[in-house]
Design a protein around this motif. Structure first.
Motif, PDB file in Angstrom:
ATOM      1  N   PHE A 180       0.812  -1.213   0.000  1.00  0.00           N
ATOM      2  CA  PHE A 180       0.000   0.000   0.000  1.00  0.00           C
ATOM      3  C   PHE A 180       0.847   1.265   0.000  1.00  0.00           C
ATOM      4  O   PHE A 180       0.399   2.311  -0.482  1.00  0.00           O
ATOM      5  CB  PHE A 180      -1.017  -0.021   1.144  1.00  0.00           C
ATOM      6  CG  PHE A 180      -2.241  -0.811   0.779  1.00  0.00           C
ATOM      7  CD1 PHE A 180      -3.193  -0.286  -0.071  1.00  0.00           C
ATOM      8  CD2 PHE A 180      -2.415  -2.111   1.233  1.00  0.00           C
ATOM      9  CE1 PHE A 180      -4.301  -1.015  -0.463  1.00  0.00           C
ATOM     10  CE2 PHE A 180      -3.517  -2.862   0.862  1.00  0.00           C
ATOM     11  CZ  PHE A 180      -4.468  -2.309   0.007  1.00  0.00           C
ATOM     12  N   VAL A 181       2.056   1.195   0.504  1.00  0.00           N
ATOM     13  CA  VAL A 181       2.986   2.311   0.318  1.00  0.00           C
ATOM     14  C   VAL A 181       3.252   2.489  -1.179  1.00  0.00           C
ATOM     15  O   VAL A 181       3.231   3.616  -1.711  1.00  0.00           O
ATOM     16  CB  VAL A 181       4.303   2.074   1.079  1.00  0.00           C
ATOM     17  CG1 VAL A 181       5.390   3.050   0.609  1.00  0.00           C
ATOM     18  CG2 VAL A 181       4.086   2.237   2.576  1.00  0.00           C
ATOM     19  N   GLU A 182       3.498   1.379  -1.870  1.00  0.00           N
ATOM     20  CA  GLU A 182       3.709   1.450  -3.316  1.00  0.00           C
ATOM     21  C   GLU A 182       2.471   1.979  -4.028  1.00  0.00           C
ATOM     22  O   GLU A 182       2.576   2.733  -5.014  1.00  0.00           O
ATOM     23  CB  GLU A 182       4.093   0.068  -3.849  1.00  0.00           C
ATOM     24  CG  GLU A 182       5.453  -0.437  -3.369  1.00  0.00           C
ATOM     25  CD  GLU A 182       6.581   0.498  -3.754  1.00  0.00           C
ATOM     26  OE1 GLU A 182       6.712   0.804  -4.956  1.00  0.00           O
ATOM     27  OE2 GLU A 182       7.322   0.953  -2.849  1.00  0.00           O
ATOM     28  N   ALA A 183       1.288   1.603  -3.546  1.00  0.00           N
ATOM     29  CA  ALA A 183       0.047   2.089  -4.143  1.00  0.00           C
ATOM     30  C   ALA A 183      -0.104   3.597  -3.937  1.00  0.00           C
ATOM     31  O   ALA A 183      -0.557   4.313  -4.842  1.00  0.00           O
ATOM     32  CB  ALA A 183      -1.152   1.355  -3.545  1.00  0.00           C
ATOM     33  N   GLU A 184       0.270   4.079  -2.762  1.00  0.00           N
ATOM     34  CA  GLU A 184       0.205   5.520  -2.526  1.00  0.00           C
ATOM     35  C   GLU A 184       1.115   6.271  -3.498  1.00  0.00           C
ATOM     36  O   GLU A 184       0.762   7.347  -3.998  1.00  0.00           O
ATOM     37  CB  GLU A 184       0.593   5.845  -1.088  1.00  0.00           C
ATOM     38  CG  GLU A 184      -0.442   5.435  -0.051  1.00  0.00           C
ATOM     39  CD  GLU A 184      -0.157   6.038   1.320  1.00  0.00           C
ATOM     40  OE1 GLU A 184      -0.463   7.221   1.522  1.00  0.00           O
ATOM     41  OE2 GLU A 184       0.407   5.307   2.170  1.00  0.00           O
ATOM     42  N   LYS A 185       2.285   5.718  -3.754  1.00  0.00           N
ATOM     43  CA  LYS A 185       3.207   6.341  -4.704  1.00  0.00           C
ATOM     44  C   LYS A 185       2.599   6.354  -6.105  1.00  0.00           C
ATOM     45  O   LYS A 185       2.608   7.383  -6.797  1.00  0.00           O
ATOM     46  CB  LYS A 185       4.535   5.580  -4.736  1.00  0.00           C
ATOM     47  CG  LYS A 185       5.362   5.672  -3.468  1.00  0.00           C
ATOM     48  CD  LYS A 185       6.633   4.828  -3.607  1.00  0.00           C
ATOM     49  CE  LYS A 185       7.474   4.835  -2.358  1.00  0.00           C
ATOM     50  NZ  LYS A 185       8.672   3.968  -2.488  1.00  0.00           N
ATOM     51  N   LYS A 186       2.098   5.202  -6.522  1.00  0.00           N
ATOM     52  CA  LYS A 186       1.612   5.039  -7.890  1.00  0.00           C
ATOM     53  C   LYS A 186       0.323   5.808  -8.153  1.00  0.00           C
ATOM     54  O   LYS A 186       0.180   6.477  -9.191  1.00  0.00           O
ATOM     55  CB  LYS A 186       1.393   3.545  -8.178  1.00  0.00           C
ATOM     56  CG  LYS A 186       0.845   3.251  -9.568  1.00  0.00           C
ATOM     57  CD  LYS A 186       0.753   1.773  -9.826  1.00  0.00           C
ATOM     58  CE  LYS A 186      -0.329   1.112  -8.981  1.00  0.00           C
ATOM     59  NZ  LYS A 186      -0.517  -0.325  -9.331  1.00  0.00           N
ATOM     60  N   ILE A 187      -0.620   5.729  -7.232  1.00  0.00           N
ATOM     61  CA  ILE A 187      -1.945   6.294  -7.468  1.00  0.00           C
ATOM     62  C   ILE A 187      -2.013   7.773  -7.111  1.00  0.00           C
ATOM     63  O   ILE A 187      -2.647   8.563  -7.820  1.00  0.00           O
ATOM     64  CB  ILE A 187      -3.009   5.504  -6.668  1.00  0.00           C
ATOM     65  CG1 ILE A 187      -3.054   4.044  -7.139  1.00  0.00           C
ATOM     66  CG2 ILE A 187      -4.388   6.142  -6.817  1.00  0.00           C
ATOM     67  CD1 ILE A 187      -3.881   3.127  -6.259  1.00  0.00           C
ATOM     68  N   LEU A 188      -1.346   8.157  -6.028  1.00  0.00           N
ATOM     69  CA  LEU A 188      -1.479   9.523  -5.517  1.00  0.00           C
ATOM     70  C   LEU A 188      -0.208  10.341  -5.619  1.00  0.00           C
ATOM     71  O   LEU A 188      -0.207  11.524  -5.264  1.00  0.00           O
ATOM     72  CB  LEU A 188      -1.951   9.480  -4.059  1.00  0.00           C
ATOM     73  CG  LEU A 188      -3.296   8.796  -3.816  1.00  0.00           C
ATOM     74  CD1 LEU A 188      -3.593   8.734  -2.325  1.00  0.00           C
ATOM     75  CD2 LEU A 188      -4.417   9.503  -4.558  1.00  0.00           C
ATOM     76  N   GLY A 189       0.876   9.723  -6.045  1.00  0.00           N
ATOM     77  CA  GLY A 189       2.118  10.465  -6.187  1.00  0.00           C
ATOM     78  C   GLY A 189       2.763  10.845  -4.872  1.00  0.00           C
ATOM     79  O   GLY A 189       3.558  11.790  -4.811  1.00  0.00           O
ATOM     80  N   ARG A 190       2.460  10.111  -3.809  1.00  0.00           N
ATOM     81  CA  ARG A 190       3.065  10.381  -2.513  1.00  0.00           C
ATOM     82  C   ARG A 190       4.443   9.722  -2.460  1.00  0.00           C
ATOM     83  O   ARG A 190       4.547   8.511  -2.605  1.00  0.00           O
ATOM     84  CB  ARG A 190       2.177   9.841  -1.389  1.00  0.00           C
ATOM     85  CG  ARG A 190       0.832  10.547  -1.283  1.00  0.00           C
ATOM     86  CD  ARG A 190      -0.081   9.860  -0.275  1.00  0.00           C
ATOM     87  NE  ARG A 190      -1.335  10.594  -0.098  1.00  0.00           N
ATOM     88  CZ  ARG A 190      -2.391  10.139   0.582  1.00  0.00           C
ATOM     89  NH1 ARG A 190      -2.334   8.934   1.160  1.00  0.00           N
ATOM     90  NH2 ARG A 190      -3.487  10.871   0.692  1.00  0.00           N
TER      91      ARG A 190
END
Length: 252
Positions: A54-64
């Motif tokens: 989910f850290v990776e998802a935050e990066k990919k989806i939201l650019g965090r």
């Protein structure tokens, strides 16, 4: 949904599902900054691996990308007892507020714009194999590792429909049941929890941004140090006793 286990292809089918998966509009909508974030959580066995995904998802989806912008936190949810003395803790020798005895499961919470929920739900369903088994299905077993999704309003709220749509777009691998609390660990079933009734309790610092549960599943040192950085900046991960190893695979 109803109070029994139901198929992922239930009555929501009439709503009209996207033929080619959910459209990637969430990031664009979130980028406007017009949405108030919602807290949701996902459980799929050991929370170490799930948090990384989910850290990776935050990066990919939201650019965090910065540690300060990451909202994924390992923790506990789903038990009827709530907290004991204000605490929910990992298994520990002092037997203080043991999350398993309180009926909770290991989960990961993220704080996200509502428009991005379908994409985060898709990332959750990608954690399961084609048969609907989680990565540690035949290792870590029991209610502490059951599959959970916590959303505002639960199964009957506005995100219940979106959850089923996301599941269908990723292969309709799971069945769903309304979570009543203290639920069993059932293969290929995800319990849908109302986050108001079943809130999230953050796990101890040493569980945050940890390497994965499989041997050799090591993440970059920069990732492992995020919890330390957050603590230095004042984030509170509670005051539970140190946990003990020897529970499940690798002490989980």
């Amino acid at each position: 949904f109803n109070n029994a286990v139901v198929s992922g292809a239930i009555s929501y089918m009439s709503a009209g599902l996207l033929q080619n998966g959910l459209q990637p509009i969430a990031a664009a909508a979130a980028a406007t900054g017009d949405e108030n974030n919602i807290d949701v959580y996902f459980g799929c066995g050991c929370f170490w691996h799930v948090q990384h995904e989910f850290v990776e998802a935050e990066k990919k989806i939201l650019g965090r990308t910065s540690a300060a912008s990451m909202t994924s936190r390992a923790g506990y949810a789903g038990g009827l007892a709530g907290a004991d003395g204000g605490k929910v803790c990992y298994h520990n020798a002092l037997n203080v507020a043991d999350y398993g005895k309180l009926g909770h499961a290991e989960v990961v919470k993220v704080s996200i714009p509502p428009s991005s929920f379908p994409q985060f739900a898709q990332e959750y369903f990608k954690l399961f194999d084609d048969k609907g088994f989680r990565p540690d299905q035949f290792g870590d077993k029991g209610p502490e590792y059951r599959n959970l999704v916590g959303i505002p309003g639960g199964a009957k709220g506005e995100y219940g429909q979106q959850l089923v749509d996301a599941s269908t777009s990723i292969g309709d691998k799971l069945d769903f049941a309304i979570g009543k609390g203290d639920d069993k660990d059932l293969a290929k079933v995800a319990f849908v929890m109302d986050t108001t009734r079943f809130p999230f309790y953050v796990a101890e610092n040493y569980h945050q941004f940890h390497d994965g549960f499989n041997f050799g599943e090591n993440y970059p040192a920069k990732y492992n140090k995020i919890a330390q950085e957050l603590s230095k900046n004042g984030e509170n991960f509670g005051s539970c006793p140190n946990g003990m190893v020897g529970i499940g695979i690798g002490g989980l």
